[in-house]
Write a protein that holds these residues in place. Sequence first.
Motif, PDB file in Angstrom:
ATOM      1  N   MET A 466       0.818  -1.208   0.000  1.00  0.00           N
ATOM      2  CA  MET A 466       0.000   0.000   0.000  1.00  0.00           C
ATOM      3  C   MET A 466       0.860   1.269   0.000  1.00  0.00           C
ATOM      4  SD  MET A 466      -2.777  -1.778   0.196  1.00  0.00           S
ATOM      5  CE  MET A 466      -3.920  -0.421   0.218  1.00  0.00           C
ATOM      6  N   ASP A 469      -1.317   8.283   1.318  1.00  0.00           N
ATOM      7  CA  ASP A 469      -1.105   9.670   0.892  1.00  0.00           C
ATOM      8  C   ASP A 469      -1.499  10.634   2.015  1.00  0.00           C
ATOM      9  OD1 ASP A 469      -3.886   9.975   0.882  1.00  0.00           O
ATOM     10  OD2 ASP A 469      -4.061   9.726  -1.294  1.00  0.00           O
ATOM     11  N   LYS A 473      -5.579   8.327   2.443  1.00  0.00           N
ATOM     12  CA  LYS A 473      -6.112   7.279   1.570  1.00  0.00           C
ATOM     13  C   LYS A 473      -5.000   6.272   1.296  1.00  0.00           C
ATOM     14  CE  LYS A 473      -8.605   8.607  -1.906  1.00  0.00           C
ATOM     15  NZ  LYS A 473      -8.945   9.194  -3.236  1.00  0.00           N
ATOM     16  N   THR A 475      -3.734   3.260  -1.147  1.00  0.00           N
ATOM     17  CA  THR A 475      -3.926   2.760  -2.502  1.00  0.00           C
ATOM     18  C   THR A 475      -2.886   1.675  -2.774  1.00  0.00           C
ATOM     19  OG1 THR A 475      -4.620   4.966  -3.207  1.00  0.00           O
ATOM     20  CG2 THR A 475      -4.088   3.394  -4.940  1.00  0.00           C
ATOM     21  N   GLN A 477      -2.288  -2.822  -3.788  1.00  0.00           N
ATOM     22  CA  GLN A 477      -2.742  -4.165  -4.155  1.00  0.00           C
ATOM     23  C   GLN A 477      -2.819  -5.060  -2.914  1.00  0.00           C
ATOM     24  OE1 GLN A 477       0.182  -2.844  -5.869  1.00  0.00           O
ATOM     25  NE2 GLN A 477      -1.307  -1.854  -7.232  1.00  0.00           N
ATOM     26  N   ASP A 536      -6.794  -4.786  -7.035  1.00  0.00           N
ATOM     27  CA  ASP A 536      -6.384  -3.407  -6.792  1.00  0.00           C
ATOM     28  C   ASP A 536      -7.385  -2.794  -5.819  1.00  0.00           C
ATOM     29  OD1 ASP A 536      -4.330  -3.729  -8.607  1.00  0.00           O
ATOM     30  OD2 ASP A 536      -5.497  -2.920 -10.285  1.00  0.00           O
ATOM     31  N   VAL A 538      -8.540   0.618  -3.046  1.00  0.00           N
ATOM     32  CA  VAL A 538      -8.451   1.935  -2.417  1.00  0.00           C
ATOM     33  C   VAL A 538      -9.143   1.802  -1.074  1.00  0.00           C
ATOM     34  CG1 VAL A 538      -9.106   4.363  -2.517  1.00  0.00           C
ATOM     35  CG2 VAL A 538      -8.435   3.158  -4.620  1.00  0.00           C
ATOM     36  N   GLU A 540     -10.233   3.825   2.446  1.00  0.00           N
ATOM     37  CA  GLU A 540     -10.410   5.084   3.172  1.00  0.00           C
ATOM     38  C   GLU A 540     -10.999   4.799   4.557  1.00  0.00           C
ATOM     39  OE1 GLU A 540     -11.367   8.630   0.455  1.00  0.00           O
ATOM     40  OE2 GLU A 540     -12.567   6.989  -0.403  1.00  0.00           O
TER      41      GLU A 540
END
Length: 667
Positions: A466, A469, A473, A475, A477, A536, A538, A540
């Motif tokens: 990961m 950011d 968040k 982002t 795999q 993949d 994301v 949060e």
Amino acid sequence: MQKNALRFLTLMLCFGVSTLYAQNNPPVKREFKFGKIAPAEFEVKASGQDSSASAIKLFDVGDCYFEYSNNGGFIYVFERHIRYKILNKNGYDLANFNVELYKSSNSAKEDLSFMDAATYNMVDGKIMTSKLNKDAKFTEAFNKNYIIKKFALPNVKEGSIIEFKYKIKSDFTFTLRGWKFQSTVPTLWSEYNVRIPEYFVYKNNVSGYYQIDHPVHETINTSYIPGLTSNAAYDKYCAANVPALKEEPYVTTMDDYTPKIEFELRGTQFPGEMYQDFNGSWPKIIKGLAEDENFGGFINKNGYAKSVLPGILKGEKDTLTAVKLLLNYVKNNLKWDKQYSKYASETNPKTIFEKKTGSSADINLALLSLLKEARIEAFPVLLSTRENGEHPGYPLVSAFNNVIAVTQIQNSLYFLDATDKDLPAGMLDYENLSHQGFYIDLKNTSGNWLSTEPSVSSEKIFVYSMVLDKDHKLTGQISQYSKGYAALSLRNRYRKTNNEAEFIKDFKKDKTGLEISAYKIDNLDNPDELLTESMDVVIEDNVEEAGNLVYFTPLLFERTKENLFKLEQRKFPVDFAYPFKENYRITVKFPDDYEIDKLPKGGIYKLQEDKGTFAINYVIEGKTLMVKSAISLNKSLYTSEEYFDLQALFKAVVEKQAEQIVFKKKV
């Protein structure tokens, strides 16, 4: 002692419902009459470890005896009289009473010859009776062998007393109805009286983790019809003040720990006839199975096997490859109907293949027929599934409810079960992991117990890669690798969903803030290979900020949030069915202006004698955080004495996996 309690105990002694009798010295004779309710019974309350009980079983009394039927043979009669005090709304379901009745294809059956039931409420100092309504009786066909009689009592409320009394007449004298002395509510008195004519010899199996008393074992004289009398063995079994049976995680079935008694016919000796041994020994049982048209006779029917073998094997000489070809043929041509059985429902495998569906016995005995015709030595293995309960170990055929196959190739045993497409050769389904099975050599009428402890474990590997950011968040795999029972479970879950979108939706439902794209699963249809998932993602809502500090729990969705071993003591073994391993590898790249403010301390926690471990450690390399966590339980079965070590191990798992990493943002 309070005045009401003294009054209650005095009345209970008069009316035969007492909590005073010690477990090791219960009375021999107790009288209970239907409809005769003592006012003090309405004052019964739960206390101690059962203070939160929804009801109390005031008594549960059973009688089993024999009658001579009009058809010229013996039947047995089962009577039961049970009374409850309902304490709260959670006990209302006890007013919905079911009686299961068995029937066979040869017209033998069980009949409910009598039923009476009532609800009693205390209203203005008077006992008001509500009898069972005619329109509150239902009959339901459960399957081709069972019907269920259902009864619903009226006017049940908190404080009610309810009772049922019924009688069943049964043609099935091979196994008498057993008796359970403990249930999910506390029981003041449980009693079972059994009277068996001298012509019948039964094995009885007493089991469970609570003492059952046996105060009466004597010979009595019994009359069945005018002119027909005999001696009979009379046994009384009882238990007093039995606490509620508490559900505990990781057991085979709670029935294995419930105090109970069961009966199976060993043999008969009628006047003027030789003793007939039904199953007094394993060779006798095996000989009966070999001669049974739904077992040995079924396996020996080779017409269908002869017709299909050339097309299946195509000259294959390698034994293991041939076994897998035959196993896959059965898997692909027969669908399991979810019924366990040790006898085939038909007498010929051809009929099963024409129907394309069947029970576990239909499918696995058909496989044995194919193996036999292919001249691959294989044997039936009788099992009692986990839900059915532990087999007592001595010759008792009725305690088995399933059959699989076993073959030996070189020095390795391969258990074979064709009921599940995703079961590879050598692996048993969870329900069949009851620690041992009895293999039978039909030709030589011999057999022995085999360990069914799995040679494979359940192994799951989670790999998160990961990037975090500044908006918190994540982002990257996720890759997941499943072996053994973890792979079997995942394959089953995947196939139960209608499509991949539904599977992903179900996967996400308890993972807050997770969005998935590019999901891929490999080796779904190849159970001998590693099952791999990649996606993949994301993520949060899993990072918290307070001032210039950022808090992050790196194990995200995979951490163990709750210790399942909460009880202060445990009487039963902890049975996982198979060993398991879970490994977590999490890599997170964090922003350049973040630095580590607090990093949890890693550690290793071990059970004695390498029976299990938990390890977690943290590594920082530049702006990359790496976390590794591993749980390994190396046995499928842990004793009750080892329970506290497991409890302590998982306490450490819960606490350490919940620890947060704290980043500090540079100003």
